[in-house]
Design a protein around this motif. Structure first.
Motif, PDB file in Angstrom:
ATOM      1  N   ARG A  66       0.825  -1.223   0.000  1.00  0.00           N
ATOM      2  CA  ARG A  66       0.000   0.000   0.000  1.00  0.00           C
ATOM      3  C   ARG A  66       0.853   1.264   0.000  1.00  0.00           C
ATOM      4  O   ARG A  66       0.458   2.270  -0.589  1.00  0.00           O
ATOM      5  CB  ARG A  66      -0.917   0.022   1.225  1.00  0.00           C
ATOM      6  N   PHE A  67       1.982   1.226   0.710  1.00  0.00           N
ATOM      7  CA  PHE A  67       2.852   2.397   0.817  1.00  0.00           C
ATOM      8  C   PHE A  67       4.117   2.177   0.000  1.00  0.00           C
ATOM      9  O   PHE A  67       4.583   1.049  -0.161  1.00  0.00           O
ATOM     10  CB  PHE A  67       3.260   2.611   2.274  1.00  0.00           C
ATOM     11  N   ALA A  68       4.685   3.278  -0.481  1.00  0.00           N
ATOM     12  CA  ALA A  68       5.944   3.223  -1.207  1.00  0.00           C
ATOM     13  C   ALA A  68       6.827   4.387  -0.792  1.00  0.00           C
ATOM     14  O   ALA A  68       6.386   5.543  -0.843  1.00  0.00           O
ATOM     15  CB  ALA A  68       5.694   3.255  -2.712  1.00  0.00           C
ATOM     16  N   ILE A  69       8.043   4.058  -0.406  1.00  0.00           N
ATOM     17  CA  ILE A  69       9.020   5.085  -0.032  1.00  0.00           C
ATOM     18  C   ILE A  69       9.964   5.306  -1.210  1.00  0.00           C
ATOM     19  O   ILE A  69      10.329   4.351  -1.919  1.00  0.00           O
ATOM     20  CB  ILE A  69       9.796   4.680   1.241  1.00  0.00           C
ATOM     21  N   SER A  70      10.338   6.545  -1.434  1.00  0.00           N
ATOM     22  CA  SER A  70      11.284   6.875  -2.495  1.00  0.00           C
ATOM     23  C   SER A  70      12.115   8.061  -2.041  1.00  0.00           C
ATOM     24  O   SER A  70      11.779   8.720  -1.052  1.00  0.00           O
ATOM     25  CB  SER A  70      10.554   7.175  -3.802  1.00  0.00           C
ATOM     26  N   ARG A  71      13.187   8.333  -2.780  1.00  0.00           N
ATOM     27  CA  ARG A  71      14.024   9.471  -2.405  1.00  0.00           C
ATOM     28  C   ARG A  71      14.583  10.145  -3.643  1.00  0.00           C
ATOM     29  O   ARG A  71      14.768   9.527  -4.693  1.00  0.00           O
ATOM     30  CB  ARG A  71      15.150   9.029  -1.467  1.00  0.00           C
ATOM     31  N   ASP A  72      14.848  11.432  -3.468  1.00  0.00           N
ATOM     32  CA  ASP A  72      15.506  12.243  -4.483  1.00  0.00           C
ATOM     33  C   ASP A  72      16.781  12.760  -3.837  1.00  0.00           C
ATOM     34  O   ASP A  72      16.736  13.709  -3.053  1.00  0.00           O
ATOM     35  CB  ASP A  72      14.594  13.390  -4.923  1.00  0.00           C
ATOM     36  N   ASN A  73      17.893  12.121  -4.143  1.00  0.00           N
ATOM     37  CA  ASN A  73      19.151  12.483  -3.485  1.00  0.00           C
ATOM     38  C   ASN A  73      19.589  13.904  -3.805  1.00  0.00           C
ATOM     39  O   ASN A  73      20.205  14.572  -2.966  1.00  0.00           O
ATOM     40  CB  ASN A  73      20.249  11.497  -3.881  1.00  0.00           C
ATOM     41  N   ALA A  74      19.270  14.375  -4.979  1.00  0.00           N
ATOM     42  CA  ALA A  74      19.661  15.733  -5.358  1.00  0.00           C
ATOM     43  C   ALA A  74      18.949  16.781  -4.511  1.00  0.00           C
ATOM     44  O   ALA A  74      19.454  17.889  -4.320  1.00  0.00           O
ATOM     45  CB  ALA A  74      19.377  15.965  -6.829  1.00  0.00           C
TER      46      ALA A  74
END
Length: 121
Positions: A66-74
């Motif tokens: 149901r949940f999704a974690i993501s990242r934008d390193n910039a």
């Protein structure tokens, strides 16, 4: 100093979607693993999702699928996409980050102030 600021919380109905953001700013040399935690009313804080600097993720069983974690390193930012929300997802959601503030390579853990998510049935 390092600051983490969460945003995107709110009051929604069961089945709705929210997207939380957490931005790290300040004296940052490098950002390591980052996590989302939550603290339901009257309960202890619990890990929801984690992501390391390589994008590897882990989830609590209660949110898998149901949940999704993501990242934008910039942007030193992580996100938590929350789909099919349930009343039991109601909590204050906190992010944290392991941050090195100089080239010495020592990482310290920083926390945000939290954002409220309320899901009604």
């Amino acid at each position: 100093q390092v600051q983490l600021v969460e945003s995107g919380g709110g009051a929604v109905q069961a089945g709705d979607t929210l997207r939380l953001s957490c931005v790290a700013s300040g004296q940052i040399f490098s950002v390591g693993a980052m996590d989302w935690f939550r603290q339901p009313p009257g309960k202890q804080r619990e890990l929801v999702a984690a992501i390391n600097e390589n994008g590897n993720t882990n989830y609590a069983d209660s949110v898998k699928g149901r949940f999704a974690i993501s990242r934008d390193n910039a942007k030193n930012t992580i996100y938590l996409q929350m789909n099919s929300l349930k009343p039991e997802d109601t909590a204050v959601y906190y992010c944290n980050a392991r941050v090195a503030t100089d080239r010495n390579g020592r990482y310290f853990l920083y926390w945000g102030q939290g954002t409220q998510v309320t899901v009604s049935s």
